[in-house]
Scaffold this active site. Structure first.
Site, short mmCIF file in Angstrom:
data_model
loop_
_atom_site.label_atom_id
_atom_site.label_comp_id
_atom_site.label_asym_id
_atom_site.label_seq_id
_atom_site.Cartn_x
_atom_site.Cartn_y
_atom_site.Cartn_z
N PRO A 1 0.85 -1.19 0.00
CA PRO A 1 0.00 0.00 0.00
C PRO A 1 0.89 1.25 0.00
CG PRO A 1 -0.53 -1.45 1.85
CD PRO A 1 0.66 -2.02 1.18
N HIS A 2 0.54 2.21 -0.84
CA HIS A 2 1.38 3.39 -0.96
C HIS A 2 0.60 4.59 -1.43
CE1 HIS A 2 1.48 1.45 -4.93
NE2 HIS A 2 1.58 2.68 -5.41
N ALA A 3 1.22 5.76 -1.28
CA ALA A 3 0.60 7.00 -1.75
C ALA A 3 1.67 8.06 -1.92
CB ALA A 3 -0.45 7.49 -0.75
#
Length: 156
Positions: A66-68
């Site tokens: 999960p990343h942003a």
């Protein structure tokens, strides 16, 4: 910028007992809640969940990432967790996940963000390294593994 430069023992949790993708993401966000790079935890949560809705970050080989890219952080934020039991993460290879990385970088660090995603994928994608991470007995073991594996990698 190496993984070992961004990751510290306080942002590593081993053998979590969770059963759903949403639990995992929420736990990863709670792990970084006190990270000095996090300016706005609620915005970070929104941006990570928004990215996850676009496409699962279950990248295959038992790994979720999960990343942003977000203005909710002032510097790169990285956390790592292993799961006691594999879970469904809607991965691209339809395999369950047991190793989770959470990465958040400032929006203006697009090149570094992509390089870090690539580095994490390249390292954790190696079966021997993945096995060592999943079976690590201490956060110190995890940090030593990254130090050892990245010694020959160039800086980002």
């Amino acid at each position: 910028m190496k993984i070992e430069d961004l990751l510290s023992e306080q942002f590593i949790v081993l053998q979590l007992e969770l059963t759903t993708k949403s639990q995992v993401i929420e736990e990863m966000l709670s792990i970084v809640a006190e990270h000095p790079g996090v300016k706005d935890h609620d915005k970070l949560r929104q941006d990570v969940l928004k990215r996850e809705k676009e496409m699962s970050t279950g990248i295959g080989k038992q790994i979720a990432l999960p990343h942003a890219k977000t203005d909710a952080v002032s510097s790169p934020v990285l956390a790592l967790a292993t799961l006691k039991n594999e879970i469904n993460f809607e991965s691209i290879d339809n395999e369950p996940v047991q190793l989770i990385f959470l990465l958040a970088t400032p929006e203006e660090m697009l090149a570094e963000h992509l390089k870090l995603l690539s580095r994490i994928t390249r390292l954790a994608g190696q079966e021997e390294i993945r096995e060592r991470l999943v079976h690590a007995e201490s956060t110190k073991d995890v940090m030593e593994l990254f130090e050892e594996e990245e010694k020959d990698f160039p800086q980002i």
